[in-house]
Design a protein around this motif. Structure first.
Motif, mmCIF file in Angstrom:
data_model
loop_
_atom_site.group_PDB
_atom_site.id
_atom_site.type_symbol
_atom_site.label_atom_id
_atom_site.label_comp_id
_atom_site.label_asym_id
_atom_site.label_seq_id
_atom_site.Cartn_x
_atom_site.Cartn_y
_atom_site.Cartn_z
ATOM 1 N N GLY A 114 23.672 -3.760 5.121
ATOM 2 C CA GLY A 114 23.810 -2.347 5.451
ATOM 3 C C GLY A 114 23.164 -1.383 4.482
ATOM 4 N N LEU A 115 22.725 -1.857 3.323
ATOM 5 C CA LEU A 115 22.146 -0.938 2.342
ATOM 6 C C LEU A 115 20.897 -0.236 2.874
ATOM 7 N N LEU A 116 20.133 -0.921 3.721
ATOM 8 C CA LEU A 116 18.900 -0.320 4.229
ATOM 9 C C LEU A 116 19.147 0.828 5.201
ATOM 10 N N GLN A 117 20.384 0.988 5.646
ATOM 11 C CA GLN A 117 20.696 2.131 6.497
ATOM 12 C C GLN A 117 20.837 3.411 5.667
ATOM 13 N N LEU A 118 20.945 3.256 4.360
ATOM 14 C CA LEU A 118 21.043 4.402 3.457
ATOM 15 C C LEU A 118 19.650 4.755 2.939
ATOM 16 N N GLN A 119 19.536 5.935 2.355
ATOM 17 C CA GLN A 119 18.270 6.366 1.762
ATOM 18 C C GLN A 119 18.521 6.938 0.370
ATOM 19 N N SER A 120 17.441 7.071 -0.391
ATOM 20 C CA SER A 120 17.558 7.638 -1.728
ATOM 21 C C SER A 120 16.330 8.477 -2.035
ATOM 22 N N ARG A 121 16.517 9.463 -2.900
ATOM 23 C CA ARG A 121 15.413 10.331 -3.300
ATOM 24 C C ARG A 121 15.776 11.005 -4.615
ATOM 25 N N TYR A 122 14.736 11.459 -5.324
ATOM 26 C CA TYR A 122 14.960 12.234 -6.537
ATOM 27 C C TYR A 122 14.926 13.721 -6.185
ATOM 28 N N PRO A 123 15.960 14.469 -6.547
ATOM 29 C CA PRO A 123 15.957 15.906 -6.269
ATOM 30 C C PRO A 123 14.742 16.579 -6.904
ATOM 31 N N GLY A 124 14.005 17.331 -6.110
ATOM 32 C CA GLY A 124 12.829 18.001 -6.650
ATOM 33 C C GLY A 124 11.652 17.078 -6.881
ATOM 34 N N GLY A 125 11.809 15.798 -6.560
ATOM 35 C CA GLY A 125 10.708 14.858 -6.694
ATOM 36 C C GLY A 125 10.479 14.313 -8.082
ATOM 37 N N THR A 126 11.312 14.709 -9.048
ATOM 38 C CA THR A 126 11.108 14.236 -10.420
ATOM 39 C C THR A 126 12.065 13.104 -10.753
ATOM 40 N N ALA A 127 11.531 12.064 -11.375
ATOM 41 C CA ALA A 127 12.333 10.885 -11.696
ATOM 42 C C ALA A 127 13.126 11.047 -12.979
ATOM 43 N N THR A 128 13.136 12.251 -13.541
ATOM 44 C CA THR A 128 13.930 12.480 -14.743
ATOM 45 C C THR A 128 15.393 12.742 -14.401
ATOM 46 N N GLU A 129 15.695 12.942 -13.125
ATOM 47 C CA GLU A 129 17.055 13.202 -12.692
ATOM 48 C C GLU A 129 17.660 11.958 -12.053
ATOM 49 N N VAL A 130 18.975 11.936 -11.931
ATOM 50 C CA VAL A 130 19.661 10.864 -11.212
ATOM 51 C C VAL A 130 19.347 11.015 -9.729
ATOM 52 N N PRO A 131 19.006 9.934 -9.026
ATOM 53 C CA PRO A 131 18.646 10.071 -7.610
ATOM 54 C C PRO A 131 19.842 10.409 -6.733
ATOM 55 N N GLU A 132 19.539 11.042 -5.608
ATOM 56 C CA GLU A 132 20.540 11.290 -4.589
ATOM 57 C C GLU A 132 20.642 10.085 -3.675
ATOM 58 N N LEU A 133 21.838 9.807 -3.214
ATOM 59 C CA LEU A 133 22.075 8.795 -2.190
ATOM 60 C C LEU A 133 22.352 9.525 -0.894
ATOM 61 N N LEU A 134 21.670 9.117 0.184
ATOM 62 C CA LEU A 134 21.822 9.759 1.473
ATOM 63 C C LEU A 134 22.513 8.812 2.444
ATOM 64 N N ALA A 135 23.479 9.329 3.181
ATOM 65 C CA ALA A 135 24.190 8.563 4.198
ATOM 66 C C ALA A 135 23.254 8.263 5.371
ATOM 67 N N PRO A 136 23.663 7.398 6.305
ATOM 68 C CA PRO A 136 22.803 7.076 7.448
ATOM 69 C C PRO A 136 22.357 8.290 8.255
ATOM 70 N N ASP A 137 23.132 9.380 8.237
ATOM 71 C CA ASP A 137 22.732 10.590 8.960
ATOM 72 C C ASP A 137 21.784 11.466 8.161
ATOM 73 N N GLY A 138 21.386 11.021 6.954
ATOM 74 C CA GLY A 138 20.429 11.755 6.145
ATOM 75 C C GLY A 138 21.025 12.781 5.219
ATOM 76 N N GLU A 139 22.349 12.915 5.210
ATOM 77 C CA GLU A 139 22.996 13.898 4.343
ATOM 78 C C GLU A 139 23.310 13.300 2.969
ATOM 79 N N PRO A 140 23.037 14.043 1.894
ATOM 80 C CA PRO A 140 23.384 13.558 0.549
ATOM 81 C C PRO A 140 24.892 13.392 0.398
ATOM 82 N N VAL A 141 25.296 12.367 -0.336
ATOM 83 C CA VAL A 141 26.725 12.147 -0.567
ATOM 84 C C VAL A 141 27.079 12.710 -1.942
ATOM 85 N N PRO A 142 28.284 13.276 -2.105
ATOM 86 C CA PRO A 142 28.634 13.908 -3.383
ATOM 87 C C PRO A 142 28.878 12.928 -4.522
#
Length: 235
Positions: free
Chosen positions: A60-88
Motif C-alpha cells: 500500500g505504500l505506493l498509493q501514497l506520495q511524497s514531495r519537498y515543500p517548495g521543491g527544496t530538499a533541505t526541508e522534511v518532505p511532506e507525505l500525501l494521502a491517496p487523495d493527494g492531501e498532505p497529512v499533518p
C-alpha cells in the motif's frame, strides 16, 4: 547523442510515490533528497514491496506520495494521502495506514536507503516496448521508478540501455554519469499506485524477455544539475 531528458523523478520517501521536477542538483549520492527518508520498522528494516535482509514488505505504500515543500530538499518532505492531501503527522498516519505501531518515517542514517546504485535511467524506447507487450494494462514510468526518463530517437530498440554499460555520459553542461548495470525487477512493478492498477503481467513479460532486468543504473562521476530537455551524450 543518446537522447534528451523527458522527465525527472525524485522520491523523497523510499517506496512511496514521488514528485516530478523541472530541474535538480545531482551529487555522488544521486538527486538531491532522493530516497533520503524511508518508512522504517522497529527492526530497522525499510518499507518496500519485498522482504529481504534490509527491506520489509509493506503493501500500500505506493498509493501514497511524497514531495519537498517548495521543491527544496533541505526541508522534511511532506507525505500525501491517496487523495493527494498532505497529512499533518506522517508517523501517526503511516502507523494507522499500515496498522502497525512500530513504524516511522526516518531520515537515512548509516544504512543506505538505495536498493543498489544512486541513479536509475530509463528510455522511452524500453517503456514503449513494455506498453506494447501488455496491451490493455496502463503502463508509464512510475511502474519502474526511474530518476530520469530519456526520450530516445525514433527507431531506437528496446533495452538499448544495455549497450551503455561501462560508458560515461554527459547530461547538460556539467553532470557526468557512468552506466554500470541494470536493476533486477521485483513485484513492485506490478503493484497498484494512484491510477495504475495491479497487474502481474508486467513483471512476467520482463522476466520472459529480459531476465527480470530493466533500466540503466549509474554512478555520478561529476556533480551537476539536470534539467528537462538536457541532452544525454556519450563522452
Amino acid at each position: 547523442m543518446l537522447g534528451t531528458i523527458e522527465r525527472i523523478w525524485r522520491y523523497p520517501i523510499k517506496s512511496i510515490g514521488g514528485e516530478l521536477l523541472d530541474e535538480v542538483a545531482v551529487d555522488a549520492r544521486g538527486l538531491a533528497g532522493d530516497r533520503l527518508y524511508a518508512v522504517r520498522d522497529a527492526e530497522g528494516k525499510f518499507g518496500s514491496g519485498k522482504n529481504t535482509r534490509r527491506f520489509r514488505r509493506m503493501p500500500g505504500l505506493l498509493q501514497l506520495q511524497s514531495r519537498y515543500p517548495g521543491g527544496t530538499a533541505t526541508e522534511v518532505p511532506e507525505l500525501l494521502a491517496p487523495d493527494g492531501e498532505p497529512v499533518p503527522d506522517p508517523n501517526s498516519y503511516v502507523r494507522h495506514y499500515l496498522d502497525r505501531n512500530d513504524v516511522e518515517v526516518a531520515r537515512e542514517g548509516a544504512i543506505s536507503h538505495f536498493d543498489q546504485l544512486p541513479l536509475s535511467v530509463l528510455t522511452t524506447a524500453t517503456l514503449d516496448w513494455v506498453r506494447a507487450a501488455v496491451p490493455g494494462v496502463p503502463v508509464d514510468e512510475r511502474r519502474f521508478r526511474p530518476n530520469l526518463l530519456v526520450r530516445t530517437p525514433p527507431g531506437t530498440p528496446p533495452f538499448v540501455e544495455d549497450e551503455w554499460f561501462g560508458t560515461t555520459a554527459r547530461i547538460g553542461d556539467a553532470l557526468c554519469i557512468r552506466f554500470q548495470r541494470s536493476s533486477e525487477r521485483c513485484v513492485m512493478t506490478n503493484e497498484a499506485q494512484q491510477d495504475l492498477p495491479h497487474s502481474p503481467l508486467i513483471l512476467r513479460v520482463i522476466a520472459q524477455a529480459h531476465d527480470m532486468r530493466l533500466d540503466a543504473l549509474a554512478t555520478v562521476e561529476q556533480p551537476g544539475c539536470v534539467q528537462l530537455g538536457d541532452t544525454v551524450e556519450l563522452t
